[in-house]
Scaffold this motif. Structure first.
Motif, PDB file in Angstrom:
ATOM      1  N   GLY A   1       0.843  -1.180   0.000  1.00  0.00           N
ATOM      2  CA  GLY A   1       0.000   0.000   0.000  1.00  0.00           C
ATOM      3  C   GLY A   1       0.884   1.238   0.000  1.00  0.00           C
ATOM      4  O   GLY A   1       2.116   1.134  -0.142  1.00  0.00           O
ATOM      5  N   PRO A   2       0.304   2.423   0.197  1.00  0.00           N
ATOM      6  CA  PRO A   2       1.121   3.633   0.120  1.00  0.00           C
ATOM      7  C   PRO A   2       2.247   3.668   1.149  1.00  0.00           C
ATOM      8  O   PRO A   2       3.364   4.093   0.849  1.00  0.00           O
ATOM      9  CB  PRO A   2       0.112   4.763   0.335  1.00  0.00           C
ATOM     10  CG  PRO A   2      -1.086   4.108   0.952  1.00  0.00           C
ATOM     11  CD  PRO A   2      -1.122   2.724   0.405  1.00  0.00           C
TER      12      PRO A   2
ATOM     13  N   VAL B   1       0.086  -3.541  -6.916  1.00  0.00           N
ATOM     14  CA  VAL B   1       0.423  -2.729  -5.753  1.00  0.00           C
ATOM     15  C   VAL B   1      -0.651  -1.659  -5.545  1.00  0.00           C
ATOM     16  O   VAL B   1      -1.511  -1.442  -6.388  1.00  0.00           O
ATOM     17  CB  VAL B   1       1.797  -2.052  -5.914  1.00  0.00           C
ATOM     18  CG1 VAL B   1       2.886  -3.070  -6.203  1.00  0.00           C
ATOM     19  CG2 VAL B   1       1.769  -0.969  -6.986  1.00  0.00           C
ATOM     20  N   GLY B   2      -0.569  -0.978  -4.409  1.00  0.00           N
ATOM     21  CA  GLY B   2      -1.463   0.152  -4.149  1.00  0.00           C
ATOM     22  C   GLY B   2      -2.326  -0.006  -2.926  1.00  0.00           C
ATOM     23  O   GLY B   2      -2.818   0.978  -2.372  1.00  0.00           O
ATOM     24  N   GLY B   3      -2.568  -1.258  -2.506  1.00  0.00           N
ATOM     25  CA  GLY B   3      -3.413  -1.462  -1.331  1.00  0.00           C
ATOM     26  C   GLY B   3      -4.788  -0.845  -1.521  1.00  0.00           C
ATOM     27  O   GLY B   3      -5.419  -0.975  -2.576  1.00  0.00           O
ATOM     28  N   ILE B   4      -5.225  -0.115  -0.526  1.00  0.00           N
ATOM     29  CA  ILE B   4      -6.566   0.471  -0.559  1.00  0.00           C
ATOM     30  C   ILE B   4      -6.699   1.519  -1.656  1.00  0.00           C
ATOM     31  O   ILE B   4      -7.806   1.876  -2.073  1.00  0.00           O
ATOM     32  CB  ILE B   4      -6.917   1.050   0.829  1.00  0.00           C
ATOM     33  CG1 ILE B   4      -8.435   1.157   1.004  1.00  0.00           C
ATOM     34  CG2 ILE B   4      -6.222   2.391   1.056  1.00  0.00           C
ATOM     35  CD1 ILE B   4      -8.867   1.409   2.434  1.00  0.00           C
TER      36      ILE B   4
ATOM     37  N   GLY C   1      -0.242   5.162  -6.239  1.00  0.00           N
ATOM     38  CA  GLY C   1       0.373   3.854  -6.056  1.00  0.00           C
ATOM     39  C   GLY C   1       1.295   3.497  -7.202  1.00  0.00           C
ATOM     40  O   GLY C   1       2.390   2.945  -7.004  1.00  0.00           O
ATOM     41  N   LYS C   2       0.895   3.815  -8.434  1.00  0.00           N
ATOM     42  CA  LYS C   2       1.723   3.531  -9.608  1.00  0.00           C
ATOM     43  C   LYS C   2       3.001   4.372  -9.602  1.00  0.00           C
ATOM     44  O   LYS C   2       4.079   3.908  -9.972  1.00  0.00           O
ATOM     45  CB  LYS C   2       0.929   3.795 -10.887  1.00  0.00           C
ATOM     46  CG  LYS C   2      -0.301   2.924 -11.064  1.00  0.00           C
ATOM     47  CD  LYS C   2       0.069   1.455 -11.132  1.00  0.00           C
ATOM     48  CE  LYS C   2      -1.125   0.572 -11.388  1.00  0.00           C
ATOM     49  NZ  LYS C   2      -0.761  -0.871 -11.374  1.00  0.00           N
ATOM     50  N   THR C   3       2.876   5.629  -9.173  1.00  0.00           N
ATOM     51  CA  THR C   3       4.051   6.496  -9.118  1.00  0.00           C
ATOM     52  C   THR C   3       5.027   6.010  -8.064  1.00  0.00           C
ATOM     53  O   THR C   3       6.240   5.929  -8.304  1.00  0.00           O
ATOM     54  CB  THR C   3       3.634   7.946  -8.822  1.00  0.00           C
ATOM     55  OG1 THR C   3       2.707   8.381  -9.807  1.00  0.00           O
ATOM     56  CG2 THR C   3       4.848   8.870  -8.838  1.00  0.00           C
TER      57      THR C   3
ATOM     58  N   TYR D   1       4.070   8.824   6.184  1.00  0.00           N
ATOM     59  CA  TYR D   1       4.990   9.423   7.153  1.00  0.00           C
ATOM     60  C   TYR D   1       5.635   8.346   8.019  1.00  0.00           C
ATOM     61  O   TYR D   1       6.855   8.334   8.235  1.00  0.00           O
ATOM     62  CB  TYR D   1       4.237  10.435   8.010  1.00  0.00           C
ATOM     63  CG  TYR D   1       5.113  11.259   8.918  1.00  0.00           C
ATOM     64  CD1 TYR D   1       5.913  12.280   8.411  1.00  0.00           C
ATOM     65  CD2 TYR D   1       5.142  11.028  10.290  1.00  0.00           C
ATOM     66  CE1 TYR D   1       6.711  13.052   9.244  1.00  0.00           C
ATOM     67  CE2 TYR D   1       5.942  11.791  11.132  1.00  0.00           C
ATOM     68  CZ  TYR D   1       6.723  12.800  10.608  1.00  0.00           C
ATOM     69  OH  TYR D   1       7.521  13.562  11.428  1.00  0.00           O
ATOM     70  N   TRP D   2       4.832   7.428   8.537  1.00  0.00           N
ATOM     71  CA  TRP D   2       5.373   6.358   9.371  1.00  0.00           C
ATOM     72  C   TRP D   2       6.289   5.444   8.559  1.00  0.00           C
ATOM     73  O   TRP D   2       7.311   4.976   9.064  1.00  0.00           O
ATOM     74  CB  TRP D   2       4.240   5.538   9.987  1.00  0.00           C
ATOM     75  CG  TRP D   2       3.350   6.310  10.920  1.00  0.00           C
ATOM     76  CD1 TRP D   2       3.604   7.534  11.492  1.00  0.00           C
ATOM     77  CD2 TRP D   2       2.047   5.936  11.373  1.00  0.00           C
ATOM     78  NE1 TRP D   2       2.546   7.936  12.271  1.00  0.00           N
ATOM     79  CE2 TRP D   2       1.580   6.987  12.229  1.00  0.00           C
ATOM     80  CE3 TRP D   2       1.229   4.833  11.159  1.00  0.00           C
ATOM     81  CZ2 TRP D   2       0.331   6.930  12.848  1.00  0.00           C
ATOM     82  CZ3 TRP D   2      -0.018   4.778  11.770  1.00  0.00           C
ATOM     83  CH2 TRP D   2      -0.465   5.813  12.613  1.00  0.00           C
ATOM     84  N   GLY D   3       5.924   5.179   7.305  1.00  0.00           N
ATOM     85  CA  GLY D   3       6.767   4.340   6.456  1.00  0.00           C
ATOM     86  C   GLY D   3       8.119   4.971   6.187  1.00  0.00           C
ATOM     87  O   GLY D   3       9.162   4.296   6.203  1.00  0.00           O
TER      88      GLY D   3
END
Length: 648
Positions: free
Chosen positions: A397-398, A423-426, A443-445, A639-641
């Motif tokens: 996901g993001p 990819v992309g999750g939600i 998500g693609k970017t 941000y957390w990622g």
């Protein structure tokens, strides 16, 4: 080299100042305004990031010129304020050293003084001044400025401009739009004076001309002066484009650039800052019309994110300069990427208003897609990791994508696993809603950037304890996301029910009379989309209000769209789903059937805690991010990622 976007990439000379391209950074309020109105170090770093990204000019916003009649908590530039001139100088230096021209926006709030105060009760305690005496819609009295006060304010504009030049700013922007004081004089909506400043257009434009003349006297003949105006106000009682053209013609002899924005304070927020419900570039036609009637360079603004659109604006003569604000938060490197022809690498603004909502809520800045914003002093350059490690990321996901991208840029060996085929999750669920398409494309970017950074992406691969044991990662980032909340309501598993996350896959099943079950943000946006498609839409929400999870800038615009397209049933408790609709208990405790042939279940999300618990001992370093940690926002996931990857 041959430029992919030659027109927007070409330099432009104003006076004796040459700008390296036609892409300017629009005024955006700072992030740490000191108590006495100085530009704080976080704000300096905030503006510098746009200069580093290739913008030709960076406009610092917004400096209030006359504190005696404008108590807004914004910047001030005054020799009597310790550090005021120094802070402005450091900021101009920070912009200029990267090749961008530093510009300072000079402004006065007029009857909307105190707008930027976090404590709105203090705003109502200020003395409000405007062209005319009256009462604001919120009940705050407004006093008419006297001739002596007008003269003093005009003088203050010139004094501030002179100090800006001394500090190293090489252009000033006079804010004459959006319902601020100069616009209040220009607009028949606010200006009801009977003296030489009211009535005819010639009189209403007098104050603007006097301000421009004062500024010119202070900065000299070749110093660029930009005048920002609303091409039209888009509200009853305000002026239209025809009069906007006449205003531009009246002031062009005194300005070097005519910057055409749109709208007026409070009444047209989603037009002045085009929302996701508006077309990109929806205000460009105003600049194009004005450009036909003036000889000075014209700048345009309004939801611009696409390099091809910007190239066409310049190439076709609609404007000479394009401005961006939110897009340069999403990706400060947008101008440089355009110059280099790397448009596919641009991270596009979602127009979600996280940036503006955060400033209103906490007086800071955030961006959903860019974790650096508002935290630039924490570091904007990715540093190589001293020890390279094997990093496994569970979930694309993001948050997972951005974590993987960041870890790879630090030199780690990164494997990103996604149990689904894409990819992309939600974010994948947004592809069927046109006004949210950019969330899907995000998500693609991120995927493209991650692959370029060296991330190995394994699709159709679920990270289980056994899989992690086989891979033996030294660090594991769990970004497993969330699953839809489907409570045990009778009939919710029926053939006429579609989970909102799966709508993009099952769109063909949707009938003409749709019930959206759940009035949070996701449900409301889906309901709006269905209404825009021409379907009859019912929206059921157990709470008395809709979309409490929407931010304070997006929510009013969202509710306006709901009012246009959707039948709303708040304080309705869903009891059962039937082939005929949803059986509910209404606010009076009566059982009623809300009719419809299709039900979209949008009752929320629940963290995948089972995945987290299973994987928590699968590596020496484990970090849980995004919805897997707490059902939250894309903003937090990214941000957390980002920080999880920096902590490895």
């Amino acid at each position: 080299m041959t430029r992919k976007f030659p027109h927007v990439s070409s330099p432009i000379t104003i006076g004796r100042t040459t700008f390296r391209n036609r892409i300017f950074s629009a005024p955006m309020g700072g992030t740490d305004i000191t108590n006495d109105g100085c530009i704080g170090p976080k704000s300096t770093a905030f503006y510098e990031l746009r200069a580093k990204g290739g913008a030709a000019a960076v406009t610092v916003s917004e400096l209030m010129v006359h504190s005696q009649t404008d108590g807004s908590h914004a910047y001030h530039l005054d020799e009597s304020i310790l550090n005021s001139l120094a802070a402005a100088t450091y900021t101009a230096d920070a912009i200029r050293r990267h090749g961008a021209i530093p510009s300072l926006e000079l402004s006065h709030s007029g009857q909307f003084a105190g707008t930027y105060m976090t404590d709105k009760s203090r705003q109502h305690g200020l003395c409000q001044w405007g062209p005319s005496e009256g009462m604001r819609p919120d009940g705050v009295p407004v006093k008419a400025l006297t001739q002596e006060q007008i003269d003093d304010i005009v003088k203050a504009y010139g004094h501030a401009a002179g100090l800006a030049k001394r500090a190293g700013f090489e252009m000033v922007m006079i804010h004459g739009g959006h319902g601020w004081l100069i616009n209040q004089f220009l607009s028949p909506l606010f200006n009801h004076r009977s003296d030489s400043y009211g009535g005819s257009l010639e009189n209403r434009v007098r104050f603007a001309i006097e301000v421009l003349q004062s500024v010119r006297a202070a900065v000299g003949p070749f110093f660029p002066i930009e005048f920002r105006m609303s091409g039209a106000e888009f509200t009853e009682g305000g002026y239209d484009l025809e009069e906007g053209i006449q205003i531009a013609q009246a002031i062009e002899a005194y300005a070097d650039i005519i910057h055409v924005s749109a709208g007026t304070y409070q009444k047209t927020f989603g037009i002045t800052h085009p929302s996701m419900f508006e077309a990109h570039g929806r205000n460009v036609y105003l600049a194009a019309a004005i450009k036909k009637h003036v000889s000075k360079p014209v700048a345009t603004i309004g939801g611009l994110t696409d390099p091809a659109m910007m190239e066409d604006i310049i190439a076709s003569g609609k404007a000479d300069i394009v401005y961006m604000a939110r897009q340069l938060l999403a990706d400060p490197e947008t101008p440089q990427k355009i110059m280099e022809g790397r448009d596919a690498d641009i991270v596009h603004c979602l127009r979600c208003f996280t940036c503006m909502a955060e400033r209103a809520s906490t007086a800071t800045r955030r961006c959903t897609v860019n974790p650096l914003i508002g935290r630039e002093l924490d570091g904007t350059e990715i540093q190589p990791a001293p020890v390279k490690k094997k990093v496994l990321v569970a979930g694309a996901g993001p948050g997972g994508l951005y974590a993987a991208y960041t870890a790879a840029r630090r030199g780690h060996q990164v494997i990103l696993c996604e149990k689904e085929s894409e990819v992309g999750g939600i974010l994948k669920s947004e592809q069927a809603i046109p006004f949210k398409r950019e969330m899907y494309e995000l998500g693609k970017t991120y995927e493209r950037l991650a692959r370029q950074a060296g991330v190995e992406i394994r699709l159709n691969t679920e990270v289980t304890p056994a899989y992690a044991a086989k891979e033996k990662p030294q660090a594991l980032i769990i970004a497993a996301g969330s699953r839809p909340l489907v409570p045990p309501i009778k009939g919710l598993d029926g053939d006429n029910v579609i989970i909102v996350n799966q709508y993009y896959k099952e769109k063909a099943k949707v009938g003409n009379h749709v019930i959206v079950f759940g009035g949070g943000l996701a449900g409301c946006e889906c309901a709006i989309h269905l209404g825009q498609e021409g379907k009859e839409v019912e929206l059921i929400e157990i709470r008395p209000t809709l979309a409490p999870d929407a931010n304070i800038r997006h929510r009013p615009l969202l509710l306006a769209q709901i009012e246009k397209y959707v039948h709303v049933h708040t304080s309705y408790k869903g009891l059962a789903v039937t082939p005929e609709g949803v059986l509910c208990e209404d606010p009076q405790g009566q059982r009623v059937l809300v009719p419809g042939d299709t039900v979209i279940c949008a009752l929320g999300q629940r963290s995948r805690t089972d995945v987290v618990e299973a994987l928590q001992d699968s590596a020496p370093f484990v970090r849980v991010i995004g919805d897997a940690a707490k059902v939250s926002t894309i903003t937090n996931a990214v941000y957390w990622g980002y920080w999880a990857a920096l902590d490895i």
